[in-house]
Scaffold this motif. Structure first.
Motif, PDB file in Angstrom:
ATOM      1  N   LEU A 244     -16.035  -6.316  -9.461  1.00 20.03           N
ATOM      2  CA  LEU A 244     -14.967  -7.194  -9.907  1.00 20.03           C
ATOM      3  C   LEU A 244     -14.454  -7.920  -8.664  1.00 20.03           C
ATOM      4  O   LEU A 244     -14.175  -7.283  -7.645  1.00 20.03           O
ATOM      5  CB  LEU A 244     -13.838  -6.405 -10.570  1.00 20.03           C
ATOM      6  CG  LEU A 244     -12.610  -7.201 -11.018  1.00 20.03           C
ATOM      7  CD1 LEU A 244     -12.006  -6.585 -12.284  1.00 20.03           C
ATOM      8  CD2 LEU A 244     -11.523  -7.266  -9.933  1.00 20.03           C
ATOM      9  N   SER A 265     -17.169  -9.126 -13.156  1.00 22.51           N
ATOM     10  CA  SER A 265     -16.022  -9.865 -13.665  1.00 22.51           C
ATOM     11  C   SER A 265     -15.356 -10.628 -12.525  1.00 22.51           C
ATOM     12  O   SER A 265     -15.336 -10.168 -11.378  1.00 22.51           O
ATOM     13  CB  SER A 265     -15.006  -8.910 -14.317  1.00 22.51           C
ATOM     14  OG  SER A 265     -14.007  -9.635 -15.011  1.00 22.51           O
ATOM     15  N   SER A 267     -11.747 -12.126 -11.458  1.00 18.16           N
ATOM     16  CA  SER A 267     -10.322 -12.034 -11.755  1.00 18.16           C
ATOM     17  C   SER A 267      -9.615 -13.264 -11.203  1.00 18.16           C
ATOM     18  O   SER A 267      -9.640 -13.502  -9.995  1.00 18.16           O
ATOM     19  CB  SER A 267      -9.743 -10.752 -11.125  1.00 18.16           C
ATOM     20  OG  SER A 267      -8.344 -10.725 -11.213  1.00 18.16           O
ATOM     21  N   THR A 288     -11.277 -11.871 -15.865  1.00 13.38           N
ATOM     22  CA  THR A 288     -10.127 -10.976 -15.908  1.00 13.38           C
ATOM     23  C   THR A 288      -8.873 -11.777 -15.553  1.00 13.38           C
ATOM     24  O   THR A 288      -8.856 -12.511 -14.579  1.00 13.38           O
ATOM     25  CB  THR A 288     -10.303  -9.817 -14.908  1.00 13.38           C
ATOM     26  OG1 THR A 288     -11.460  -9.056 -15.279  1.00 13.38           O
ATOM     27  CG2 THR A 288      -9.096  -8.909 -14.896  1.00 13.38           C
ATOM     28  N   ARG A 324     -11.041 -10.104 -20.176  1.00 10.48           N
ATOM     29  CA  ARG A 324     -10.433  -8.824 -19.814  1.00 10.48           C
ATOM     30  C   ARG A 324      -8.984  -9.133 -19.463  1.00 10.48           C
ATOM     31  O   ARG A 324      -8.706  -9.736 -18.428  1.00 10.48           O
ATOM     32  CB  ARG A 324     -11.145  -8.190 -18.608  1.00 10.48           C
ATOM     33  CG  ARG A 324     -12.673  -8.130 -18.720  1.00 10.48           C
ATOM     34  CD  ARG A 324     -13.129  -7.102 -19.728  1.00 10.48           C
ATOM     35  NE  ARG A 324     -14.579  -7.006 -19.788  1.00 10.48           N
ATOM     36  CZ  ARG A 324     -15.331  -7.536 -20.749  1.00 10.48           C
ATOM     37  NH1 ARG A 324     -14.755  -8.249 -21.721  1.00 10.48           N
ATOM     38  NH2 ARG A 324     -16.638  -7.380 -20.767  1.00 10.48           N
ATOM     39  N   ALA A 326      -5.346  -9.133 -18.091  1.00 16.09           N
ATOM     40  CA  ALA A 326      -4.770  -8.563 -16.873  1.00 16.09           C
ATOM     41  C   ALA A 326      -3.713  -9.521 -16.351  1.00 16.09           C
ATOM     42  O   ALA A 326      -3.464 -10.586 -16.924  1.00 16.09           O
ATOM     43  CB  ALA A 326      -5.851  -8.327 -15.818  1.00 16.09           C
TER      44      ALA A 326
END
Length: 365
Positions: A244, A265, A267, A288, A324, A326
């Motif tokens: 990530l 992923s 972010s 994310t 995802r 967050a």
């Protein structure tokens, strides 16, 4: 030894949920990841410093956070500062505020030989977090994905030289900067080798000094990108999963380069558009994010949090399985813990498969 188990508000464990989503199968809700590194201290009434040095309290805080919220990932160190200590960086850990660097060891590139990658193998902070991750892994593996944060190569280097000094060096001392980055990169790979002894471990990278707020696209491509490419590939080769990657600030100008990384992923900061990110990266890896950590999670009401979560899900309609949920960055320590409850309630309300089908009128995602 208490094991992690399915959260009582959910129908699936985080691992079951990710497996189903990635396989195109039915799932209970979209994953939700909590970036609350210091705020967890409030859950067990310990100091922030305890979450850096007390193994039992770290484990206790992670268990308490999962039991209360049911997050889909666990994140632990050593982080950039932990790695930098292997090469002489001095850090002050106040009782209840963020760690601060008090000494940068690389005052001159004449001292570059002291950045020996192998030093991480005997570094106290690296060994400490390996033991913590072993313990977490024995409790969480197969139930909750758990990650070691490796920091970012540029950020670790900046903690040896100083952020402003390193950024200036990228203009005046390019060769020395590249050599420093290669030494740091090798140390990160050695940590990956060592930590991969822990079954089920995954890795995360945060490189804030390489963000669009501090570094131009040209310097990102010249200095940060080659390290990220090599480290991401190495992690995927060793674990089967890409890392990530979290990047602060607006990174759109280098999105094409980030798209080529071997990530699980990406972010994104709340400064970026979730809709644009899902559309651009969805064919390669998940996104994310990106609930505002200050305006919404710190200062916002339950209604604002609910609306922000819904907006984030709506923005992912082109490929909801790649979202995802967050925060756009770490949630501030002084934020109300109850706002995390509101966030997870909103996730379970709006991010269930049934809710997404009802909202999008789609059954083919």
């Amino acid at each position: 030894m208490e094991k992690f188990k399915k959260h009582y508000y959910d129908k699936m464990t985080p691992v079951e949920r990710l497996t189903a989503i990635n396989a195109g199968q039915e799932f209970d809700r979209l994953p939700a990841v909590l970036f609350i590194p210091d705020l967890k201290a409030k859950l067990i009434n310990c100091s922030i410093r305890d979450l850096y040095f007390d193994k039992e309290k770290i484990i206790q805080a992670e268990q308490a956070a999962y039991d209360r919220f049911g997050s889909d990932a666990i994140f632990l160190g050593p982080n950039s500062k932990g790695i930098a200590t292997a090469f002489g960086t001095k850090i002050d850990y106040p009782l209840d505020s963020l760690p601060q660097i008090t000494h940068y060891p690389l005052s001159s590139y004449d001292d570059l030989e002291q950045v020996e990658a192998e030093k991480v193998l005997s570094c106290e902070r690296i060994l400490f977090f390996k033991e913590v991750l072993k313990d977490i892994g024995s409790r969480a593996s197969g139930v909750v994905p758990f990650y070691s944060y490796l920091g970012g190569t540029v950020t670790v280097a900046s903690y040896l030289r100083g952020i402003e000094v390193l950024l200036k060096d990228m203009r005046k001392n390019k060769e020395q900067v590249h050599e420093l980055l290669q030494r740091v990169l090798k140390s990160q790979m050695l940590i990956v080798d060592s930590y991969c002894e822990i079954p089920g471990i995954r890795f995360a990278i945060a490189d804030p000094v390489a963000s669009g707020s501090l570094m131009s696209p040209r310097f990102f491509k010249e200095f940060a990108l080659p390290c990220l490419m090599e480290l991401c590939c190495y992690i995927k080769q060793k674990t089967g999963y890409g890392p990530l990657l979290h990047m602060c600030g607006k990174m759109e100008k280098v999105w094409p380069e980030i798209k080529e990384l071997s990530l699980d992923s990406f972010s994104i900061d709340n400064a970026s558009s979730m809709e644009e990110a899902i559309d651009f990266f969805g064919e390669k890896f998940s996104i994310t994010g990106n609930i505002p950590p200050v305006d919404v999670m710190y200062e916002g009401t339950a209604e604002m949090i609910d609306q922000s979560v819904k907006q984030c899900i709506d923005a992912s309609q082109s490929n909801p399985r790649k979202l995802r949920l967050a925060f756009g960055c770490d949630m501030p320590y002084l934020a109300p813990v109850e706002n995390i409850d509101h966030f997870m309630q909103a996730v379970r309300k709006h991010a269930s498969m049934e809710s997404i089908i009802k909202t999008t009128k789609r059954v083919d995602f």
